[in-house]
Design an enzyme around this catalytic site. Structure first.
Site, short mmCIF file in Angstrom:
data_model
loop_
_atom_site.label_atom_id
_atom_site.label_comp_id
_atom_site.label_asym_id
_atom_site.label_seq_id
_atom_site.Cartn_x
_atom_site.Cartn_y
_atom_site.Cartn_z
N TRP A 1 -3.17 -2.66 -1.39
CA TRP A 1 -2.79 -4.04 -1.68
C TRP A 1 -3.58 -4.86 -0.67
O TRP A 1 -3.31 -4.82 0.53
CB TRP A 1 -1.29 -4.20 -1.47
CG TRP A 1 -0.68 -5.44 -2.02
CD1 TRP A 1 -0.37 -5.69 -3.33
CD2 TRP A 1 -0.25 -6.59 -1.29
NE1 TRP A 1 0.21 -6.92 -3.44
CE2 TRP A 1 0.30 -7.50 -2.21
CE3 TRP A 1 -0.29 -6.94 0.06
CZ2 TRP A 1 0.81 -8.73 -1.83
CZ3 TRP A 1 0.22 -8.17 0.44
CH2 TRP A 1 0.76 -9.05 -0.50
N LYS B 1 6.72 -4.52 -4.00
CA LYS B 1 8.13 -4.15 -3.92
C LYS B 1 8.60 -4.16 -2.47
O LYS B 1 9.71 -4.58 -2.16
CB LYS B 1 8.32 -2.77 -4.53
CG LYS B 1 9.75 -2.26 -4.52
CD LYS B 1 10.56 -2.98 -5.56
CE LYS B 1 12.02 -2.64 -5.53
NZ LYS B 1 12.84 -3.71 -6.10
N ARG C 1 5.32 -0.34 -6.15
CA ARG C 1 5.31 -1.12 -4.91
C ARG C 1 4.29 -2.24 -4.93
O ARG C 1 4.32 -3.12 -4.08
CB ARG C 1 5.04 -0.20 -3.72
CG ARG C 1 6.12 0.83 -3.53
CD ARG C 1 5.68 1.89 -2.58
NE ARG C 1 5.59 1.39 -1.23
CZ ARG C 1 6.58 1.45 -0.35
NH1 ARG C 1 7.71 2.00 -0.69
NH2 ARG C 1 6.45 0.97 0.86
N GLU D 1 18.62 -17.37 -7.07
CA GLU D 1 18.18 -16.03 -7.46
C GLU D 1 17.68 -16.04 -8.91
O GLU D 1 16.68 -15.39 -9.24
CB GLU D 1 19.34 -15.04 -7.25
CG GLU D 1 19.09 -13.61 -7.70
CD GLU D 1 17.90 -12.93 -7.03
OE1 GLU D 1 17.35 -13.44 -6.05
OE2 GLU D 1 17.49 -11.88 -7.56
N GLU E 1 9.18 -14.86 -10.62
CA GLU E 1 8.55 -13.58 -10.30
C GLU E 1 7.94 -12.91 -11.51
O GLU E 1 6.83 -12.39 -11.44
CB GLU E 1 9.59 -12.62 -9.69
CG GLU E 1 9.92 -12.88 -8.26
CD GLU E 1 10.96 -11.90 -7.73
OE1 GLU E 1 10.80 -11.43 -6.62
OE2 GLU E 1 11.97 -11.62 -8.43
N LYS F 1 13.90 -15.00 -10.02
CA LYS F 1 13.62 -13.96 -11.02
C LYS F 1 12.65 -14.50 -12.07
O LYS F 1 11.70 -13.83 -12.46
CB LYS F 1 14.90 -13.49 -11.74
CG LYS F 1 15.83 -12.59 -10.99
CD LYS F 1 15.42 -11.15 -10.90
CE LYS F 1 14.63 -10.88 -9.67
NZ LYS F 1 15.24 -10.83 -8.38
N ASN G 1 -1.95 2.25 5.87
CA ASN G 1 -1.11 1.10 5.50
C ASN G 1 -0.91 0.26 6.75
O ASN G 1 -0.76 0.81 7.84
CB ASN G 1 0.27 1.55 5.04
CG ASN G 1 0.24 2.22 3.69
OD1 ASN G 1 -0.80 2.29 3.05
ND2 ASN G 1 1.39 2.74 3.27
N GLY G 2 -0.84 -1.03 6.61
CA GLY G 2 -0.61 -1.88 7.77
C GLY G 2 -1.86 -2.68 8.12
O GLY G 2 -2.79 -2.77 7.33
N CYS H 1 0.82 -1.21 0.00
CA CYS H 1 0.00 0.00 0.00
C CYS H 1 0.85 1.27 0.00
O CYS H 1 1.96 1.28 0.53
CB CYS H 1 -0.87 0.05 1.24
SG CYS H 1 -1.86 -1.41 1.50
N HIS I 1 19.47 -36.75 -5.72
CA HIS I 1 18.70 -37.13 -4.54
C HIS I 1 17.22 -36.77 -4.69
O HIS I 1 16.54 -36.52 -3.69
CB HIS I 1 19.30 -36.48 -3.29
CG HIS I 1 20.71 -36.89 -3.05
ND1 HIS I 1 21.06 -38.19 -2.74
CD2 HIS I 1 21.88 -36.21 -3.14
CE1 HIS I 1 22.37 -38.28 -2.62
NE2 HIS I 1 22.90 -37.09 -2.87
C1 G6P Z 1 9.65 -8.40 -1.74
C2 G6P Z 1 10.22 -8.02 -3.09
C3 G6P Z 1 11.52 -8.76 -3.34
C4 G6P Z 1 12.48 -8.51 -2.19
C5 G6P Z 1 11.87 -8.86 -0.83
C6 G6P Z 1 12.73 -8.37 0.32
O1 G6P Z 1 9.21 -9.72 -1.76
O2 G6P Z 1 9.30 -8.32 -4.13
O3 G6P Z 1 12.11 -8.32 -4.54
O4 G6P Z 1 13.65 -9.24 -2.39
O5 G6P Z 1 10.60 -8.22 -0.70
O6 G6P Z 1 12.73 -6.97 0.32
P1 G6P Z 1 13.84 -6.06 0.93
O7 G6P Z 1 13.37 -4.65 0.65
O8 G6P Z 1 13.85 -6.34 2.42
O9 G6P Z 1 15.12 -6.38 0.29
#
Ligand code: G6P
Length: 609
Positions: free
Chosen positions: A74, A604, A27, A482, A489, A486, A99-100, A2, A505
């Protein structure tokens, strides 16, 4: 997650609010709304979907007025519909964005219903809205009502409230969800992220936990959690450095991938010479503490967690300290043992991830030597609450899928490894070799980026796939993780990563012609082992995509496509091999036509648990 924007000005603020929301779009959100006091009445518009839908409605129904609040939601409590979108109103008199999560909303809702309040939405925020109204009705000012509500609710909030009977002010409160006040001339603003306000100001006050502030056009009064009036520092932010512009690129993600050589240079600047790390770069007193550090506990989420996993290999190999890495949402809910001389390190792009922040707060009560955060956002909660901080200097990262934040986190972690190693196991030749590798790293990344069009071609072969497997060994295993993250995502292809030696395994059972296998293969001491793992896959009919050093002896043929990656020093190879994997996921997503910068269901910055 949010977003909040608010303004108290002499001019019409609807456009400022909308621009603020646009700048927070990255975000992640599912609906948006705003409320402005126009001629003494609250005018509210809310829309499901993109801010553009809201902006189109605002354009059709002119909304004038200098005091207003806006929000991107959100969904947490209640589905993403117009009636659940913010702002929420009580008795057409006050409007609230939040927010929250209000945790005790059920009890409060029952009490408010018993007092005659009707509810229009399924949200916890509407409870807060009526609660504030009830306190005003009992004779409190808006400020007093918000202060009392802050004591009544439990959970997390960043909130902004306006009252049509008090149209020259806005009251805001923060606990567990960030808020920043933007200072203008004869006008003032609030937002959940300063990026939203950069078009209107570069002067900011970061509110502290428990703060409530009364904001008018000319005055800002801040009260801390005890109710005492306090002064908070005004910070000047270089707006140019934080440009939220895509430039020549089609997506922020691609722009951010290409910014990495520059970002890495920025991370290194003033911190490293060709012979060693500069003194004092982690803050006063850090180096004096280093001899006591015997262990490093890294806690993070998502991509930042992967950076921590790479660093574990580095700390134990080069710095002579043991290192454990843990996902913040797990760490915060388990009993853990704190070894003597443990440094707590959080890694976070945003500095606001709720689980990482909770883990830091927990660690601060548990006998850690000290806390350090590696973070990209100045003034964020993790930076303010950690004993020490080290800024990654990647610049604002807009694409939800983290790229430049990750590589600059890795560079920052290597600088930490050097700093610790200097006082411990690291020989000065090794230190110099690592420094030299880091100094050459921006150039290596530039060379790795040259594979872009080759990877774009290769991405065509992934577009119809439903699954993919990523393999790596040693410090490339987290890079494989990673790479898989990606791809999931942004292209929504199911992808998993395995340490290549673990293949036999279990995961090997999945391998067939429909399962592409991506291998990261620098020319290091594990190469021979990796070759054996690759043969196991080939023998089972999978198509292999191998990102390899040209000396790593992988040949392209009908079952294996080899993409050469620039030869690199082992120590920085995890950073260099990240680049082709970022490009691969980007191009697959573009071919599949997904929303690259704002993938579905993701946010984000995850400021709720
Ligand atoms: C969210 C984002 C990720 C990020 C993670 C941790 O899930 O979509 O891209 O890696 O949060 O966020 P931070 O700001 O703590 O690195």
């Amino acid at each position: 997650m949010c977003g909040i924007v608010g303004a108290v000005a002499q001019r019409d603020v609807a456009e400022i609010l909308l621009e603020g929301l646009r700048r927070l779009e990255y975000r992640g959100y599912d609906s948006a709304g705003l409320a402005v006091i126009q001629n003494g009445e609250l005018q509210r518009i809310r829309r499901v979907g993109k801010v553009k839908n809201l902006a189109d409605s605002v354009a059709e129904n002119f909304i004038g007025g200098g005091t207003g609040i806006a929000h991107t939601r959100w969904a947490t409590h209640g589905e993403p519909t117009e009636r659940n979108a913010h702002p929420h109103l009580s008795n057409e008199r006050i409007a609230v964005v939040h927010n929250g999560i209000i945790e005790n909303y059920k009890e409060l809702k029952a009490d408010l219903q018993a007092s005659g309040y009707g509810f229009q939405s399924d949200t916890d925020t509407e409870v807060l809205t009526h609660l504030i109204h009830q306190f005003i009705d009992q004779g409190l000012s808006l400020l007093e009502a918000v202060q009392k509500a802050a004591k009544t609710v439990t959970g997390a909030y960043g909130t902004a409230i306006i009252d049509k009977q008090n149209q020259d002010e806005m009251v805001v409160a923060r606990s567990g969800s960030p808020l920043v006040i933007g200072l203008g001339i004869g006008e003032n603003f609030v937002a959940s992220d300063q990026l939203a306000l950069l078009p209107v100001t570069s002067r900011f006050i970061y509110l502290e936990e428990g703060d409530v502030a009364r904001i008018s056009r000319k005055e800002i009064e801040i009260f801390d959690k005890t109710g005492a009036k306090v002064e908070r520092k005004v910070n000047l932010v270089d707006a140019k450095a934080d440009s939220a512009d895509k430039g020549e690129y089609r997506h922020y993600m691609m722009k951010e991938i290409y910014e990495q050589p520059t970002c890495v240079r920025q991370t290194l600047e003033g911190r490293l010479t060709s012979t060693g790390v500069e003194k004092g770069i982690f803050g006063n007193g850090f180096e004096e503490m280093v001899p006591q550090i015997k262990n490093v506990t890294i806690v993070a989420c998502g991509t930042s967690y992967h950076a921590g996993m790479v660093a574990k290999y580095w700390f134990e190999q080069y710095a002579g300290v043991s290192c454990s890495v843990e996902i913040a949402s797990e760490f915060r809910y388990r009993k853990f043992y704190v070894h003597e001389g443990s440094l707590f390190v959080s890694i976070s792009q945003s500095g606001e991830t709720a689980d990482t922040l909770a883990a830091l707060r927990l660690a601060q009560e548990q006998g850690y030597l000290s806390s350090l955060t590696i973070c990209n956002v100045m003034g964020s909660s993790l930076v303010r609450e950690s004993d020490f901080n080290f800024m990654t200097r990647a610049g604002t990262e807009i694409g939800v899928a983290s790229t430049k934040a990750f590589t600059t986190q890795l560079v920052s972690l290597l600088i930490l490894v050097l700093t610790l190693g200097k006082h411990k196991a690291l020989a000065s030749e090794a230190e110099q070799a690592i420094c030299a590798a880091l100094m050459q790293l921006p150039g290596k990344i530039e060379q790795a980026l040259l594979a872009n069009s080759e990877i774009e071609d290769l991405a065509e072969e992934f577009a119809d796939k439903h699954h993919a497997l990523f393999l790596g060994r040693g410090d490339q295993y987290p890079i494989a993780m990673e790479g898989a993250l990606k791809l999931k995502e942004i292209s929504y292809i199911h992808a998993e990563a395995y340490a290549a030696g673990e293949l036999k395994h279990g995961p090997i059972a999945l391998i067939d012609a429909e399962m592409p296998v991506i291998v990261v293969a620098p020319n290091n001491e594990l190469l021979e082992k990796l070759h054996s793992n690759v043969e196991e896959v080939r023998a089972r009919g999978s198509i292999l995509y191998v990102f390899a050093d040209k000396d790593a002896k992988f040949q392209s043929d009908e079952t294996q496509r080899v993409i050469n990656v620039v030869p690199t020093e082992d120590i920085v190879a995890p950073i260099v091999y990240t680049i082709p994997l970022q490009l691969l996921s980007y191009h697959v997503a573009v071919i599949k036509g997904t929303d690259v910068d704002q993938p579905r269901n993701l946010a984000k910055s995850v400021t709720v648990e």
